[in-house]
Design an enzyme around this catalytic site. Structure first.
Site, PDB file in Angstrom:
ATOM      1  N   HIS A 179       0.833  -1.216   0.000  1.00 52.18           N
ATOM      2  CA  HIS A 179       0.000   0.000   0.000  1.00 52.18           C
ATOM      3  C   HIS A 179       0.866   1.265   0.000  1.00 52.18           C
ATOM      4  O   HIS A 179       0.421   2.314   0.452  1.00 52.18           O
ATOM      5  CB  HIS A 179      -0.944   0.037   1.211  1.00 52.18           C
ATOM      6  CG  HIS A 179      -1.640  -1.264   1.489  1.00 52.18           C
ATOM      7  ND1 HIS A 179      -2.869  -1.593   0.971  1.00 52.18           N
ATOM      8  CD2 HIS A 179      -1.249  -2.356   2.206  1.00 52.18           C
ATOM      9  CE1 HIS A 179      -3.215  -2.805   1.367  1.00 52.18           C
ATOM     10  NE2 HIS A 179      -2.243  -3.295   2.109  1.00 52.18           N
ATOM     11  N   LYS A 220      -0.488  -2.572 -39.483  1.00 54.95           N
ATOM     12  CA  LYS A 220       0.945  -2.294 -39.459  1.00 54.95           C
ATOM     13  C   LYS A 220       1.342  -1.100 -38.613  1.00 54.95           C
ATOM     14  O   LYS A 220       2.258  -1.194 -37.788  1.00 54.95           O
ATOM     15  CB  LYS A 220       1.448  -2.147 -40.893  1.00 54.95           C
ATOM     16  CG  LYS A 220       1.495  -3.483 -41.615  1.00 54.95           C
ATOM     17  CD  LYS A 220       1.775  -3.321 -43.078  1.00 54.95           C
ATOM     18  CE  LYS A 220       0.810  -3.992 -44.028  1.00 54.95           C
ATOM     19  NZ  LYS A 220      -0.523  -4.351 -43.596  1.00 54.95           N
ATOM     20  N   GLU A 276       9.672   8.944 -16.605  1.00 54.05           N
ATOM     21  CA  GLU A 276       8.308   9.432 -16.851  1.00 54.05           C
ATOM     22  C   GLU A 276       7.852   9.092 -18.269  1.00 54.05           C
ATOM     23  O   GLU A 276       6.699   8.718 -18.498  1.00 54.05           O
ATOM     24  CB  GLU A 276       8.244  10.946 -16.638  1.00 54.05           C
ATOM     25  CG  GLU A 276       8.465  11.347 -15.195  1.00 54.05           C
ATOM     26  CD  GLU A 276       8.636  12.854 -15.067  1.00 54.05           C
ATOM     27  OE1 GLU A 276       9.781  13.325 -15.106  1.00 54.05           O
ATOM     28  OE2 GLU A 276       7.634  13.551 -14.963  1.00 54.05           O
ATOM     29  N   LYS A 332      16.821  21.547 -10.149  1.00 54.84           N
ATOM     30  CA  LYS A 332      16.102  20.337 -10.536  1.00 54.84           C
ATOM     31  C   LYS A 332      16.958  19.301 -11.247  1.00 54.84           C
ATOM     32  O   LYS A 332      17.854  19.618 -12.023  1.00 54.84           O
ATOM     33  CB  LYS A 332      14.939  20.707 -11.472  1.00 54.84           C
ATOM     34  CG  LYS A 332      13.885  21.556 -10.785  1.00 54.84           C
ATOM     35  CD  LYS A 332      12.923  20.734  -9.984  1.00 54.84           C
ATOM     36  CE  LYS A 332      11.707  20.424 -10.837  1.00 54.84           C
ATOM     37  NZ  LYS A 332      10.742  19.633 -10.086  1.00 54.84           N
ATOM     38  N   TYR A 360      -9.311 -12.407 -46.145  1.00 55.92           N
ATOM     39  CA  TYR A 360      -8.692 -11.091 -46.039  1.00 55.92           C
ATOM     40  C   TYR A 360      -9.719  -9.985 -46.250  1.00 55.92           C
ATOM     41  O   TYR A 360     -10.573 -10.076 -47.122  1.00 55.92           O
ATOM     42  CB  TYR A 360      -7.576 -10.958 -47.097  1.00 55.92           C
ATOM     43  CG  TYR A 360      -6.923  -9.589 -47.117  1.00 55.92           C
ATOM     44  CD1 TYR A 360      -5.862  -9.302 -46.272  1.00 55.92           C
ATOM     45  CD2 TYR A 360      -7.401  -8.575 -47.947  1.00 55.92           C
ATOM     46  CE1 TYR A 360      -5.272  -8.041 -46.262  1.00 55.92           C
ATOM     47  CE2 TYR A 360      -6.822  -7.305 -47.944  1.00 55.92           C
ATOM     48  CZ  TYR A 360      -5.757  -7.049 -47.101  1.00 55.92           C
ATOM     49  OH  TYR A 360      -5.178  -5.816 -47.090  1.00 55.92           O
ATOM     50  N   SER A 375      15.719  21.791 -15.323  1.00 58.45           N
ATOM     51  CA  SER A 375      14.594  22.683 -15.561  1.00 58.45           C
ATOM     52  C   SER A 375      15.144  24.013 -16.062  1.00 58.45           C
ATOM     53  O   SER A 375      16.191  24.462 -15.617  1.00 58.45           O
ATOM     54  CB  SER A 375      13.827  22.898 -14.259  1.00 58.45           C
ATOM     55  OG  SER A 375      13.089  24.099 -14.317  1.00 58.45           O
ATOM     56  N   ASN A 415      15.425  16.106 -13.091  1.00 58.73           N
ATOM     57  CA  ASN A 415      14.150  15.432 -13.346  1.00 58.73           C
ATOM     58  C   ASN A 415      14.360  14.048 -13.961  1.00 58.73           C
ATOM     59  O   ASN A 415      15.242  13.870 -14.786  1.00 58.73           O
ATOM     60  CB  ASN A 415      13.272  16.282 -14.256  1.00 58.73           C
ATOM     61  CG  ASN A 415      12.807  17.562 -13.579  1.00 58.73           C
ATOM     62  OD1 ASN A 415      12.649  17.582 -12.354  1.00 58.73           O
ATOM     63  ND2 ASN A 415      12.626  18.609 -14.345  1.00 58.73           N
TER      64      ASN A 415
HETATM   65  N1  ARG Z   1      -1.421  -3.225 -48.611  1.00 61.47           N
HETATM   66  C1  ARG Z   1      -2.207  -4.363 -48.302  1.00 61.47           C
HETATM   67  C2  ARG Z   1      -2.185  -4.661 -46.798  1.00 61.47           C
HETATM   68  O1  ARG Z   1      -1.440  -4.059 -46.131  1.00 61.47           O
HETATM   69  C3  ARG Z   1      -1.690  -5.545 -49.027  1.00 61.47           C
HETATM   70  C4  ARG Z   1      -2.701  -6.592 -49.312  1.00 61.47           C
HETATM   71  C5  ARG Z   1      -3.682  -6.104 -50.288  1.00 61.47           C
HETATM   72  N2  ARG Z   1      -4.495  -7.157 -50.783  1.00 61.47           N
HETATM   73  C6  ARG Z   1      -5.564  -6.894 -51.489  1.00 61.47           C
HETATM   74  N3  ARG Z   1      -6.251  -7.890 -51.908  1.00 61.47           N
HETATM   75  N4  ARG Z   1      -5.946  -5.674 -51.748  1.00 61.47           N
HETATM   76  O2  ARG Z   1      -2.937  -5.452 -46.282  1.00 61.47           O
END
Ligand code: ARG
Length: 459
Positions: free
Chosen positions: A157, A326, A291, A284, A318, A278, A286
């Site tokens: 605690h 990504k 952080e 200071k 897909y 600072s 820091n």
């Molecule tokens: N740029 C696309 C992705 O990142 C690649 C795959 C695209 N495939 C498609 N059938 N349009 O997923």
């Protein structure tokens, strides 16, 4: 004009905004090396199986190396009209080698291509996370070894609970990071199946050899279901969830370092290299790195939630939604690696304030449990009674404004007549920690045993 890769059935090209929402080249160019490795493996397999000629495959494989060196050298011109890294690379290959370039995409789709590229990229990041965690564990082991027997307060605690050792506290993080290591290793082993050759979703009628491309790319085997192979992003989600748990550990430690480096605690001093000043308050120092580690973790959790949300409603196989995988993973990976490196640097360079730790270790009646345990051992009191007697002694000390070792024997005997001078032995913090020899306990002998074990594990 219509798209050179898929425009056959289109009379007009996409609207500029269509192009803007569709393009991923702004970020997926980070997978260029993986894309080219995947294509080179695919081309070699197409030749080995007689699907394309040896000379075409050789031209493709050679041309791809040229494309890679252009990208690495910064001379490659990425085009938004070509959407993504896959089509940018292939279009450039066509410029370089002409007609054979058009044979590369035989028995393949961008769906298995992107899954392969992204897996290769994530797999590298799993390895990077593993090395980053190991480096931080080594820095913690260094601290633990130096201070295996330095006493400090242990908290529950955030209230002083019982004395522990500096080494024990450092080794708690080694355990946490050890689980992170094992999670990343486990995820890496599970993800290592090749999507390449799943084609768009159904496999292909060409006599491909998926085992060959899997092996060439360092996968253990081809993924067994082509629908799953192009629809699966579990590997990215596992990376993000392993990263989230690891980041949570880093954030807890960062929080402690922020508290510990304050003027009120003075438990640690960050080196100049890992402190900031600072612009208005000259005194200071820091702990900005701690952080920022604590804060960056929000992005990693965010990425995990974002990708879970992207994936949760997608029918097989897909969907273009998956292109949103990504940036989340790239950002989370960048920030995890940075946080691990910063933490390792900071920990390796920080100095524990041994006198301040020792002073704090004895404050807050931290040896009250030792006193209660002594009453059980020496006077054979039931623990509940011993707890009560000790509570009265703490109240007495509090009233006098002193700590337990400063009470006189008379004071003590007024609370319980059986107490003898031997009690003072257990009220010292060094004796307290030395006595906690149970397996995994804070006694220096136990802490050193764990340090030895982890040094062997890390090699
Ligand atoms: N740029 C696309 C992705 O990142 C690649 C795959 C695209 N495939 C498609 N059938 N349009 O997923």
């Amino acid at each position: 004009s219509s798209n050179q890769m898929w425009g056959g059935r289109f009379a007009a090209g996409p609207d500029a905004i269509m192009e803007a929402i569709n393009a991923s080249i702004g970020y997926d160019q980070r997978m260029a090396a993986q894309d080219i490795a995947g294509s080179r493996a695919h081309a070699a397999m197409l030749a080995a199986t007689g699907i394309v000629s040896d000379s075409d495959a050789a031209a493709i494989r050679e041309g791809l190396l040229t494309v890679l060196s252009e990208i690495e050298g910064g001379t490659f011109e990425f085009s938004t009209a070509l959407e993504d890294i896959h089509m940018n690379v292939e279009a450039r290959l066509k410029d370089l080698i002409g007609e054979p370039a058009g044979r590369l995409h035989t028995a393949r789709s961008r769906n298995d291509q992107v899954a392969t590229d992204f897996k290769l990229w994530v797999r590298d990041q799993m390895d990077a996370a593993i090395s980053g965690i190991e480096a931080l564990m080594r820095a913690l082991l260094g601290q633990a070894e130096a201070g295996a027997d330095w006493v400090m307060p242990g908290f529950t605690h955030l209230q002083v609970a019982q004395p522990v050792t500096w080494g024990h506290h450092m080794m708690a993080y080694v355990e946490m990071l050890g689980r992170d290591l094992s999670r990343f290793r486990d995820a890496r082993a599970r993800m290592n199946e090749s999507p390449l050759g799943a084609a768009a979703l159904a496999g292909t009628s060409f006599p491909i050899n998926r085992h060959m491309t899997a092996e060439a790319l360092g996968f253990d085997r081809p993924a067994a279901n082509s629908l799953d192979a192009v629809a699966d992003r579990d590997f990215a989600l596992e990376f993000l969830s392993c990263a989230s748990i690891c980041a949570m550990h880093l954030s807890r430690f960062a929080e402690e370092l922020v508290i510990w480096s304050s003027a009120q605690f003075r438990f640690v001093k960050m080196s100049d290299k890992w402190s900031t000043g600072s612009s208005i308050m000259p005194q200071k120092r820091n702990p900005d790195a701690a952080e920022l580690i604590r804060a960056k973790i929000g992005r990693i959790f965010g990425a995990n939630v974002a990708l879970m949300t992207v994936m949760k409603g997608l029918p097989l196989a897909y969907s273009k939604d998956m292109q949103e995988d990504k940036e989340q993973v790239f950002d989370a990976a960048d920030n995890l690696m940075l946080a691990l490196a910063a933490m390792a640097g900071m920990v390796g360079d920080m100095t524990a304030n041994r006198p301040a730790l020792a002073e704090a270790a004895g404050s807050g009646f931290s040896t009250a449990t030792d006193l209660a345990d002594w009453l059980v051992r020496a006077l054979n009191l039931p623990f509940r009674d011993a707890h009560h007697v000790t509570g009265s002694l703490v109240a007495l000390a509090e009233g006098k404004g002193c700590d337990l070792p400063e009470l006189s024997l008379d004071d003590m005997q007024a609370v319980h007549a059986g107490i003898t001078a031997a009690v003072f032995d257990v009220l010292g913090v060094d004796n307290s920690v030395a006595s906690r020899v149970s397996y995994g306990g804070t006694a220096p002998v136990q802490v050193r045993a764990q340090i030895t074990r982890w040094k062997e594990v890390l090699g």
